[in-house]
Design a protein around this motif. Structure first.
Motif, PDB file in Angstrom:
ATOM      1  N   THR A   1       1.843 -12.000  13.377  1.00  0.00           N
ATOM      2  CA  THR A   1       1.856 -12.441  11.984  1.00  0.00           C
ATOM      3  C   THR A   1       1.024 -11.547  11.067  1.00  0.00           C
ATOM      4  O   THR A   1       1.047 -11.730   9.854  1.00  0.00           O
ATOM      5  CB  THR A   1       1.393 -13.910  11.846  1.00  0.00           C
ATOM      6  N   ARG A   2       0.327 -10.577  11.635  1.00  0.00           N
ATOM      7  CA  ARG A   2      -0.341  -9.550  10.811  1.00  0.00           C
ATOM      8  C   ARG A   2       0.614  -8.369  10.599  1.00  0.00           C
ATOM      9  O   ARG A   2       0.179  -7.250  10.368  1.00  0.00           O
ATOM     10  CB  ARG A   2      -1.625  -9.077  11.490  1.00  0.00           C
ATOM     11  N   LEU A   3       1.894  -8.651  10.645  1.00  0.00           N
ATOM     12  CA  LEU A   3       2.916  -7.613  10.619  1.00  0.00           C
ATOM     13  C   LEU A   3       2.868  -6.743   9.367  1.00  0.00           C
ATOM     14  O   LEU A   3       2.370  -7.149   8.320  1.00  0.00           O
ATOM     15  CB  LEU A   3       4.308  -8.223  10.780  1.00  0.00           C
ATOM     16  N   LYS A   4       3.392  -5.552   9.537  1.00  0.00           N
ATOM     17  CA  LYS A   4       3.531  -4.598   8.438  1.00  0.00           C
ATOM     18  C   LYS A   4       4.997  -4.159   8.398  1.00  0.00           C
ATOM     19  O   LYS A   4       5.601  -3.888   9.430  1.00  0.00           O
ATOM     20  CB  LYS A   4       2.663  -3.363   8.661  1.00  0.00           C
ATOM     21  N   LEU A   5       5.545  -4.099   7.205  1.00  0.00           N
ATOM     22  CA  LEU A   5       6.894  -3.583   6.999  1.00  0.00           C
ATOM     23  C   LEU A   5       6.741  -2.219   6.351  1.00  0.00           C
ATOM     24  O   LEU A   5       5.985  -2.071   5.384  1.00  0.00           O
ATOM     25  CB  LEU A   5       7.690  -4.515   6.087  1.00  0.00           C
ATOM     26  N   VAL A   6       7.446  -1.227   6.866  1.00  0.00           N
ATOM     27  CA  VAL A   6       7.269   0.138   6.379  1.00  0.00           C
ATOM     28  C   VAL A   6       8.574   0.629   5.760  1.00  0.00           C
ATOM     29  O   VAL A   6       9.638   0.569   6.381  1.00  0.00           O
ATOM     30  CB  VAL A   6       6.824   1.092   7.509  1.00  0.00           C
ATOM     31  N   PHE A   7       8.448   1.118   4.536  1.00  0.00           N
ATOM     32  CA  PHE A   7       9.582   1.696   3.814  1.00  0.00           C
ATOM     33  C   PHE A   7       9.237   3.148   3.491  1.00  0.00           C
ATOM     34  O   PHE A   7       8.073   3.496   3.294  1.00  0.00           O
ATOM     35  CB  PHE A   7       9.829   0.942   2.499  1.00  0.00           C
ATOM     36  N   ARG A   8      10.263   4.013   3.421  1.00  0.00           N
ATOM     37  CA  ARG A   8      10.071   5.416   3.071  1.00  0.00           C
ATOM     38  C   ARG A   8      10.983   5.766   1.906  1.00  0.00           C
ATOM     39  O   ARG A   8      12.104   5.256   1.813  1.00  0.00           O
ATOM     40  CB  ARG A   8      10.411   6.312   4.261  1.00  0.00           C
ATOM     41  N   ARG A   9      10.478   6.624   1.041  1.00  0.00           N
ATOM     42  CA  ARG A   9      11.287   7.105  -0.077  1.00  0.00           C
ATOM     43  C   ARG A   9      12.541   7.769   0.492  1.00  0.00           C
ATOM     44  O   ARG A   9      12.475   8.581   1.409  1.00  0.00           O
ATOM     45  CB  ARG A   9      10.484   8.085  -0.919  1.00  0.00           C
ATOM     46  N   LYS A  10      13.694   7.405  -0.007  1.00  0.00           N
ATOM     47  CA  LYS A  10      14.975   7.944   0.481  1.00  0.00           C
ATOM     48  C   LYS A  10      15.000   9.451   0.272  1.00  0.00           C
ATOM     49  O   LYS A  10      14.504   9.963  -0.714  1.00  0.00           O
ATOM     50  CB  LYS A  10      16.142   7.308  -0.251  1.00  0.00           C
ATOM     51  N   GLY A  11      15.598  10.139   1.277  1.00  0.00           N
ATOM     52  CA  GLY A  11      15.733  11.579   1.182  1.00  0.00           C
ATOM     53  C   GLY A  11      14.543  12.340   1.734  1.00  0.00           C
ATOM     54  O   GLY A  11      14.545  13.552   1.732  1.00  0.00           O
ATOM     55  N   ARG A  12      13.539  11.639   2.216  1.00  0.00           N
ATOM     56  CA  ARG A  12      12.367  12.291   2.801  1.00  0.00           C
ATOM     57  C   ARG A  12      12.443  12.212   4.318  1.00  0.00           C
ATOM     58  O   ARG A  12      12.771  11.182   4.870  1.00  0.00           O
ATOM     59  CB  ARG A  12      11.066  11.612   2.353  1.00  0.00           C
ATOM     60  N   ALA A  13      12.118  13.265   4.991  1.00  0.00           N
ATOM     61  CA  ALA A  13      12.091  13.271   6.462  1.00  0.00           C
ATOM     62  C   ALA A  13      10.717  12.823   6.933  1.00  0.00           C
ATOM     63  O   ALA A  13       9.728  12.975   6.238  1.00  0.00           O
ATOM     64  CB  ALA A  13      12.402  14.669   6.981  1.00  0.00           C
ATOM     65  N   GLY A  14      10.663  12.278   8.166  1.00  0.00           N
ATOM     66  CA  GLY A  14       9.404  11.801   8.738  1.00  0.00           C
ATOM     67  C   GLY A  14       8.634  12.909   9.275  1.00  0.00           C
ATOM     68  O   GLY A  14       7.585  13.038   9.650  1.00  0.00           O
TER      69      GLY A  14
ATOM     70  N   THR B   1       0.863  -1.169   0.000  1.00  0.00           N
ATOM     71  CA  THR B   1       0.000   0.000   0.000  1.00  0.00           C
ATOM     72  C   THR B   1       0.903   1.223   0.000  1.00  0.00           C
ATOM     73  O   THR B   1       1.850   1.286   0.788  1.00  0.00           O
ATOM     74  CB  THR B   1      -0.880   0.013   1.270  1.00  0.00           C
ATOM     75  N   PHE B   2       0.616   2.177  -0.877  1.00  0.00           N
ATOM     76  CA  PHE B   2       1.370   3.424  -0.900  1.00  0.00           C
ATOM     77  C   PHE B   2       0.576   4.487  -0.147  1.00  0.00           C
ATOM     78  O   PHE B   2      -0.637   4.594  -0.323  1.00  0.00           O
ATOM     79  CB  PHE B   2       1.610   3.897  -2.334  1.00  0.00           C
ATOM     80  N   SER B   3       1.269   5.248   0.697  1.00  0.00           N
ATOM     81  CA  SER B   3       0.650   6.351   1.415  1.00  0.00           C
ATOM     82  C   SER B   3       1.663   7.483   1.459  1.00  0.00           C
ATOM     83  O   SER B   3       2.631   7.421   2.204  1.00  0.00           O
ATOM     84  CB  SER B   3       0.276   5.910   2.829  1.00  0.00           C
ATOM     85  N   ARG B   4       1.440   8.467   0.611  1.00  0.00           N
ATOM     86  CA  ARG B   4       2.373   9.587   0.428  1.00  0.00           C
ATOM     87  C   ARG B   4       3.754   9.045   0.062  1.00  0.00           C
ATOM     88  O   ARG B   4       3.917   8.451  -0.974  1.00  0.00           O
ATOM     89  CB  ARG B   4       2.368  10.491   1.650  1.00  0.00           C
ATOM     90  N   ASP B   5       4.755   9.188   0.945  1.00  0.00           N
ATOM     91  CA  ASP B   5       6.091   8.684   0.629  1.00  0.00           C
ATOM     92  C   ASP B   5       6.380   7.345   1.307  1.00  0.00           C
ATOM     93  O   ASP B   5       7.508   6.882   1.306  1.00  0.00           O
ATOM     94  CB  ASP B   5       7.152   9.719   1.011  1.00  0.00           C
ATOM     95  N   LEU B   6       5.351   6.704   1.881  1.00  0.00           N
ATOM     96  CA  LEU B   6       5.532   5.426   2.545  1.00  0.00           C
ATOM     97  C   LEU B   6       5.056   4.274   1.663  1.00  0.00           C
ATOM     98  O   LEU B   6       4.102   4.410   0.898  1.00  0.00           O
ATOM     99  CB  LEU B   6       4.760   5.381   3.867  1.00  0.00           C
ATOM    100  N   TYR B   7       5.726   3.163   1.816  1.00  0.00           N
ATOM    101  CA  TYR B   7       5.419   1.923   1.105  1.00  0.00           C
ATOM    102  C   TYR B   7       5.244   0.879   2.200  1.00  0.00           C
ATOM    103  O   TYR B   7       6.191   0.551   2.912  1.00  0.00           O
ATOM    104  CB  TYR B   7       6.615   1.601   0.194  1.00  0.00           C
ATOM    105  N   ILE B   8       4.021   0.393   2.392  1.00  0.00           N
ATOM    106  CA  ILE B   8       3.697  -0.493   3.509  1.00  0.00           C
ATOM    107  C   ILE B   8       3.365  -1.879   2.961  1.00  0.00           C
ATOM    108  O   ILE B   8       2.463  -2.022   2.136  1.00  0.00           O
ATOM    109  CB  ILE B   8       2.513   0.068   4.316  1.00  0.00           C
ATOM    110  N   VAL B   9       4.100  -2.881   3.444  1.00  0.00           N
ATOM    111  CA  VAL B   9       3.936  -4.246   2.944  1.00  0.00           C
ATOM    112  C   VAL B   9       3.426  -5.148   4.065  1.00  0.00           C
ATOM    113  O   VAL B   9       4.006  -5.192   5.151  1.00  0.00           O
ATOM    114  CB  VAL B   9       5.271  -4.817   2.415  1.00  0.00           C
TER     115      VAL B   9
END
Length: 184
Positions: A171-184, A60-68
């Motif tokens: 086991t309902r885990l989510k992995l969160v990735f952020r576009r490089k160079g973006r601040a939280g 799932t994409f949410s702004r600059d986050l990529y959630i798997v």
């Protein structure tokens, strides 16, 4: 599909493949890139199954986050749904599953969130789950899940239910990735 078994045509093997055929078709539709089934002829050896697949639309994409949320990874415990039980939980057999999933983030993304490891060594359930960062930038989810006993008596149900609930949540885990160079 490739098979490394001998040329014997045991009826148990053919019936196993007929039971697994719908799963094979579903895997093909989701991008199955490889399948291997371990030794079927020797019951003294552990049965292993390896499935390799690509699921590019699992995030799932949410702004600059990529959630798997890895598909098919969740463990459920319908037998632990009740607040209490008067009768034992009974299974046909004990079980053990070892699962490894490798998740590659999209180009230009970095890992920003993974769950803490979970370790449960109970009387009836045994579980270890963790997420590791690999040298290639991917994340490796590893779990080892064991059902240690066939019968859970009513007096053990509260502990069993608490452990099952923690395993199901992890086991309902989510992995969160952020576009490089973006601040939280």
């Amino acid at each position: 599909m490739q098979s490394s078994s001998s040329s014997s045509s045991s009826s148990s093997i053919s019936s196993l493949f007929s039971l697994l055929a719908p799963a094979f078709l579903a895997l093909a539709a989701t991008g199955c890139t490889g399948f291997r089934l371990g030794e079927l002829e020797d019951l003294s050896k552990q049965l292993t199954m390896e499935i390799r697949y690509r699921v590019p639309q699992a995030a799932t994409f949410s702004r600059d986050l990529y959630i798997v949320a890895p598909p098919g990874f969740e463990r459920t415990f319908p037998e632990a749904a009740l607040p209490s039980r008067k009768f034992a939980i009974e299974r046909m057999t004990t079980q053990e599953f070892r699962t490894t999933i490798r998740v590659h983030p999209p180009e230009g993304y970095e890992t920003v969130g993974v769950p803490e490891p979970l370790v449960i060594h109970g009387k009836h359930l045994w579980y270890e789950g963790r997420v590791e960062r690999a040298k290639d930038g991917s994340l490796v989810i590893r779990e080892r899940y064991r059902v240690l006993t066939r019968v859970v008596p009513p007096q053990d149900y509260a502990d069993y239910r608490a452990q099952a609930t923690r395993i199901a949540a992890w086991t309902r885990l989510k992995l969160v990735f952020r576009r490089k160079g973006r601040a939280g």
